[in-house]
Write a protein that holds these residues in place. Structure first.
Motif, PDB file in Angstrom:
ATOM      1  N   LEU A   1     -52.091  25.180 -70.347  1.00 28.77           N
ATOM      2  CA  LEU A   1     -51.723  26.288 -69.672  1.00 28.77           C
ATOM      3  C   LEU A   1     -52.830  27.134 -68.854  1.00 28.77           C
ATOM      4  CD1 LEU A   1     -49.345  27.935 -68.897  1.00 28.77           C
ATOM      5  CD2 LEU A   1     -49.496  29.311 -70.874  1.00 28.77           C
TER       6      LEU A   1
ATOM      7  N   LEU B   1     -46.543  28.735 -74.140  1.00 24.44           N
ATOM      8  CA  LEU B   1     -46.359  27.531 -73.546  1.00 24.44           C
ATOM      9  C   LEU B   1     -45.018  26.944 -74.455  1.00 24.44           C
ATOM     10  CD1 LEU B   1     -46.764  25.442 -71.217  1.00 24.44           C
ATOM     11  CD2 LEU B   1     -48.179  24.084 -72.908  1.00 24.44           C
TER      12      LEU B   1
ATOM     13  N   THR C   1     -52.252  23.173 -76.074  1.00 26.48           N
ATOM     14  CA  THR C   1     -51.177  23.510 -75.117  1.00 26.48           C
ATOM     15  C   THR C   1     -51.832  24.962 -74.417  1.00 26.48           C
ATOM     16  OG1 THR C   1     -50.414  25.027 -77.139  1.00 26.48           O
ATOM     17  CG2 THR C   1     -49.383  23.006 -76.786  1.00 26.48           C
TER      18      THR C   1
ATOM     19  N   GLY D   1     -44.391  27.853 -69.106  1.00 30.93           N
ATOM     20  CA  GLY D   1     -45.293  28.490 -69.630  1.00 30.93           C
ATOM     21  C   GLY D   1     -45.585  29.973 -68.829  1.00 30.93           C
TER      22      GLY D   1
ATOM     23  N   ASN E   1     -51.562  30.286 -78.570  1.00 31.73           N
ATOM     24  CA  ASN E   1     -49.941  30.110 -77.961  1.00 31.73           C
ATOM     25  C   ASN E   1     -49.070  30.794 -79.053  1.00 31.73           C
ATOM     26  OD1 ASN E   1     -47.582  29.372 -76.779  1.00 31.73           O
ATOM     27  ND2 ASN E   1     -48.014  26.863 -76.949  1.00 31.73           N
TER      28      ASN E   1
END
Length: 352
Positions: A267, A212, A263, A237, A57
């Motif tokens: 997503l 995200l 995360t 996201g 991420n």
């Protein structure tokens, strides 16, 4: 399921208040087919295969905690003021954020809140503690003002023990951070260094970015007795067309998708169809993963250790099995692993 099924006791001294240095020297508990193995984050390339894909991420944490004064007209003349604190949660428009405010009971629609040079109006108040704030600036001007008046929003279990400082400005950002928008770090990514990424590339593991923007709701406890009654807060996201195609190609070649953090996992699972095809994604997700969920995209998860009774402990229990994760956490506590955002990590292989 009952929320109490995801409870466990954690000694206070297991909560990490600072990360270890270097970042990849953190410990790593590997959980595969019910077997637990103690390792270090720097050992990660040895647990992956050429052709696997690492998905991280690339969100960047913003200084999302704002202190200010709530102003309200006094019927007898003048203004009534109260000190308040807002933790930004979700950007709703160029000039609007939803936020958790303390003390929340004293906030009403129509109130003016002054955060230094930045002014906001309370537009609405929800039952879940969120308020909608409309600011006197918009877009990049609002971003700049937030940087000027805000501070790093350390998790409550750290902020209760020490104030934020200059170290946190770098400690609480990942090496991947590229796009402003999170109010909490994707903490599994905090373990990575350029040296570790180079070794992963040498081992034939590709890296891919998704975004995200983590909201403050990640720290909220699950208050419902039954997990079915819990409502997740949405987070924004994006999975690009190119990233989706690259990850589909990885699976087609027999490689595994390895998510760095819950995360990126949430997503990707939001972007994946029933047949396992990952698609481009751009928008909000409020996916809530509990045991019984059928994972469509992700094969391996690297993640930190999470709070008891939290949605994230529920997620890892869905991924690797509830009893397996209870045993893993019990092992981690006995072996003095460091917990939560600045703590150690785990590498979970999905239960079949």
């Amino acid at each position: 399921m009952r929320t109490a099924d995801f409870d466990f006791d954690l000694p206070e001294d297991r909560i990490a208040l600072r990360p270890v240095e270097p970042r990849d020297s953190a410990r790593l508990l590997v959980v595969q087919e019910g077997v637990l193995r103690d390792a270090a984050v720097r050992d990660l390339p040895g647990f992956l295969r050429a052709g696997d894909a690492l998905v991280f991420n690339d969100t960047r944490v913003i200084p999302a905690r704002l202190s200010g004064l709530r102003e309200r007209a006094n019927p007898e003349g003048g203004l009534l003021t109260v000190e308040v604190e807002a933790t930004l949660h979700h950007r709703d428009a160029p000039d609007r954020w939803s936020a958790f405010m303390k003390p929340g009971k004293r906030i009403k629609p129509g109130d003016t809140v002054r955060f230094g040079s930045l002014t906001a109006t309370v537009l609405a108040k929800g039952e879940d503690g969120l308020v909608d704030l409309g600011f006197d600036r918009s877009g990049v001007d609002l971003d700049a003002a937030i940087r000027d008046v805000g501070v790093m929003p350390l998790p409550p279990y750290i902020a209760a023990k020490r104030p934020e400082d200059e170290r946190d400005l770098s400690d609480y950002q990942t090496v991947f951070a590229a796009h402003d928008g999170s109010v909490a770090a994707p903490t599994a990514g905090l373990h990575f260094t350029p040296e570790l990424l180079a070794r992963l590339a040498e081992a034939g593991v590709s890296t891919h970015a998704v975004t995200l923007h983590v909201g403050a709701g990640t720290f909220l406890p699950v208050k419902a007795d039954d997990t079915a009654d819990h409502r997740m807060h949405s987070e924004w996201g994006e999975v690009s067309v190119g990233t989706a195609a690259a990850l589909n190609a990885v699976h087609a070649r027999g490689g595994r998708i390895v998510c760095v953090g819950t995360t990126s996992l949430r997503l990707l699972e939001s972007a994946t169809a029933e047949d396992g095809t990952i698609g481009a994604f751009h928008g909000d997700t409020a996916i809530f993963i509990t045991p019984g969920y059928r994972f469509r995209a992700v094969d391996v998860l690297m993640t930190n250790f999470h709070l008891p009774r939290s949605t994230l402990f529920m997620l890892v229990s869905a991924f690797a099995g509830l009893e397996t994760m209870k045993a893993a956490y019990a092992h981690a506590i006995v072996e003095s692993y460091r917990f939560y955002s600045y703590g150690d990590g785990s590498l979970l292989f999905r239960s079949r």
